[in-house]
Design an enzyme around this catalytic site. Structure first.
Site, PDB file in Angstrom:
ATOM      1  N   HIS A 194      10.267   6.435  -1.635  1.00 34.76           N
ATOM      2  CA  HIS A 194       8.758   6.350  -2.107  1.00 34.76           C
ATOM      3  C   HIS A 194       8.043   5.338  -0.838  1.00 34.76           C
ATOM      4  O   HIS A 194       8.328   4.342  -0.922  1.00 34.76           O
ATOM      5  CB  HIS A 194       8.223   6.011  -3.305  1.00 34.76           C
ATOM      6  CG  HIS A 194       6.755   6.189  -3.352  1.00 34.76           C
ATOM      7  ND1 HIS A 194       6.556   6.747  -4.806  1.00 34.76           N
ATOM      8  CD2 HIS A 194       5.617   6.066  -2.775  1.00 34.76           C
ATOM      9  CE1 HIS A 194       5.087   6.799  -4.769  1.00 34.76           C
ATOM     10  NE2 HIS A 194       4.635   6.215  -3.731  1.00 34.76           N
ATOM     11  N   LEU A 195       7.417   5.978   0.246  1.00 33.51           N
ATOM     12  CA  LEU A 195       6.902   5.077   1.341  1.00 33.51           C
ATOM     13  C   LEU A 195       5.928   4.158   0.855  1.00 33.51           C
ATOM     14  O   LEU A 195       5.193   4.455  -0.528  1.00 33.51           O
ATOM     15  CB  LEU A 195       5.956   5.747   2.260  1.00 33.51           C
ATOM     16  CG  LEU A 195       6.802   7.024   3.027  1.00 33.51           C
ATOM     17  CD1 LEU A 195       5.819   7.937   3.926  1.00 33.51           C
ATOM     18  CD2 LEU A 195       7.652   6.279   4.205  1.00 33.51           C
ATOM     19  N   HIS A 196       6.001   2.902   1.473  1.00 38.86           N
ATOM     20  CA  HIS A 196       5.132   1.784   1.042  1.00 38.86           C
ATOM     21  C   HIS A 196       5.064   0.586   2.339  1.00 38.86           C
ATOM     22  O   HIS A 196       5.942   0.472   2.694  1.00 38.86           O
ATOM     23  CB  HIS A 196       5.477   1.034  -0.117  1.00 38.86           C
ATOM     24  CG  HIS A 196       6.658   0.632  -0.551  1.00 38.86           C
ATOM     25  ND1 HIS A 196       7.891   1.386  -0.851  1.00 38.86           N
ATOM     26  CD2 HIS A 196       7.120  -0.747  -0.291  1.00 38.86           C
ATOM     27  CE1 HIS A 196       8.880   0.614  -0.666  1.00 38.86           C
ATOM     28  NE2 HIS A 196       8.719  -0.751  -0.494  1.00 38.86           N
ATOM     29  N   MET A 197       3.988   0.273   2.516  1.00 42.40           N
ATOM     30  CA  MET A 197       3.772  -0.526   3.461  1.00 42.40           C
ATOM     31  C   MET A 197       3.586  -2.192   2.962  1.00 42.40           C
ATOM     32  O   MET A 197       2.627  -2.200   1.931  1.00 42.40           O
ATOM     33  CB  MET A 197       2.284  -0.513   4.096  1.00 42.40           C
ATOM     34  CG  MET A 197       1.958  -1.258   5.483  1.00 42.40           C
ATOM     35  SD  MET A 197       2.633  -1.073   6.804  1.00 42.40           S
ATOM     36  CE  MET A 197       1.819   0.587   7.463  1.00 42.40           C
ATOM     37  N   VAL A 211       0.805  -1.309   0.037  1.00 41.72           N
ATOM     38  CA  VAL A 211       0.153  -0.014   0.062  1.00 41.72           C
ATOM     39  C   VAL A 211       0.994   1.104  -0.090  1.00 41.72           C
ATOM     40  O   VAL A 211       1.747   1.365   0.756  1.00 41.72           O
ATOM     41  CB  VAL A 211      -0.874  -0.107   1.125  1.00 41.72           C
ATOM     42  CG1 VAL A 211      -1.756   1.301   1.287  1.00 41.72           C
ATOM     43  CG2 VAL A 211      -1.739  -1.236   1.396  1.00 41.72           C
TER      44      VAL A 211
END
Length: 162
Positions: A120-123, A63
């Protein structure tokens, strides 16, 4: 010694070694119009969910915000809230589609922490099953998956529909 060849992984290794700082696969996926072609399962106002191209397990997804940022501490409150809501939605969809025994959920913030895309943040949301870690990933650093990404997409996508 037996060998299991995973040539698909070579493309990832080569791309990672040759990727310029300006290229971001998350931004490219978010900008694309072909959601299935980019494995995007769901789009929200501020974030989207997509399958991991190199999954640890079937159903491994990510996400990410549309915003290209690696700074979690300064992420807008509304974006952060939607990121968590989309993570909850992802867990629910994975539970209905796969019935896993557990989950690994988390972010790697910064290259030293293991972030493959530190800007780029992502979970990551990884479904887990009892006994899913065996000798293959431990000794051979190879994961055997029971379905293709297209099969995973087709199985999981309906669970993201409203």
């Amino acid at each position: 010694m037996e060998r299991l060849w995973t040539p698909r992984r070579r493309a990832y290794l080569d791309a990672d070694a040759n990727r310029s700082a300006e290229e971001c696969f998350l931004c490219a996926a978010a900008a694309a119009e072909d959601d299935k072609g980019h494995l995007i399962l769901w789009r929200g106002s501020n974030v989207f969910a997509l399958l991991n191209l190199y999954p640890y397990n079937s159903g491994h997804l990510m996400v990410a915000p549309y915003l290209h940022t690696g700074d979690l501490a300064r992420l807008d409150r509304d974006v952060a809230a939607e990121l968590m809501h989309a993570t909850q939605r992802s867990v629910d969809a994975l539970q209905r589609a796969y019935q896993p025994d557990a989950f690994n959920i988390g972010m790697n913030l910064g290259k030293p922490a293991g972030a493959g895309v530190p800007d780029h943040l992502h979970m990551h949301v990884v479904p887990r099953w009892n006994g899913d870690t065996n000798f293959m990933p431990v000794t051979a650093e190879t994961k055997v998956l029971p379905e293709t990404l297209d099969q995973t997409y087709d199985r999981l996508a309906p669970h993201f529909e409203s």
